[in-house]
Design an enzyme around this catalytic site. Structure first.
Site: not given
Ligand code: IMP
Length: 191
Positions: A8, A10, A13, A69-70, A172, A177
């Site tokens: 990542t 980020n 993260k 991935d979230t 948090k 998640h």
């Molecule tokens: P990613 O692809 O896993 O980086 O996340 C996809 C989207 O979900 C991004 O816009 C992130 O800002 C949002 N996101 C991922 N994790 C979190 C979190 O813990 N809190 C709030 N938004 C999240």
């Protein structure tokens, strides 16, 4: 101490993960291994995207690696924004714009239930593993709080009276998640 790459860029993260695995695993970032690639996220599932990122690092750089991935799934929007959470309001990944769009789509909607889902793909040697973590909650009527990132100011986890952005990082991480998915990762390494 075991070293593993977290695929990542980020910084939030990375910070979260380093806190969660402090003294247990050494987490290397993409920068630490001189990887500045723009890794594609072209799958239409969280699992698919996590696997693309972890395989990219393993195949090109040779490190054991995990990637996450979230997605935020909102029931009243049939699971939107889901796998498209980062670019909900456009390709520039603007969190403020994403939240504005989400709140406007939910304007007047009574059913505000939602969940964050994280999928982690881990590649260790020639083995691949998938782990997930989910936190149920709801989308607030307006954004509130300064901490965290992404959709944190509009997500209130079940059983809490504040949004993710109103709580400290420790709380948090305990209930989120990603925290839940990472605790499976830590358990896997039997730390
Ligand atoms: P990613 O692809 O896993 O980086 O996340 C996809 C989207 O979900 C991004 O816009 C992130 O800002 C949002 N996101 C991922 N994790 C979190 C979190 O813990 N809190 C709030 N938004 C999240």
């Amino acid at each position: 101490m075991k070293k593993i790459v977290f695929a990542t860029n980020n910084v939030h993260k990375l910070e979260e993960l380093r806190k969660l695995t402090e003294g247990k695993i050494e987490i290397l970032s993409l920068k630490d291994i001189d990887c500045y690639d723009d890794i594609p996220e072209t799958a239409d599932t969280l699992e698919g995207n996590a696997l693309i990122k972890a395989r990219w690092v393993k195949e090109r750089y040779g490190y054991d690696c995990f990637a996450d991935d979230t997605g935020l799934e909102v029931d009243a929007l049939d699971g939107e924004p889901g796998v498209y959470s980062a670019r909900y309001a456009g390709d520039n990944h603007d969190s403020e714009a994403n939240m504005r769009l989400l709140l406007s789509k939910l304007h007047g909607e009574k059913n505000r239930s939602a969940r964050f889902c994280t999928v982690i793909a881990l590649i260790e040697g020639d083995q691949e593993f998938i782990m997930d973590g989910i936190v149920e909650g709801e989308i607030t009527l307006e954004s509130s709080g300064q901490n965290g990132f992404g959709y944190d100011p509009v997500f209130r986890p079940e059983g809490c009276d504040m949004t993710f952005a109103e709580m400290g990082a420790d709380l948090k991480n305990r209930i989120s998640h990603r925290g839940r998915a990472v605790s499976k990762l830590i358990k896997y390494f039997s730390l």
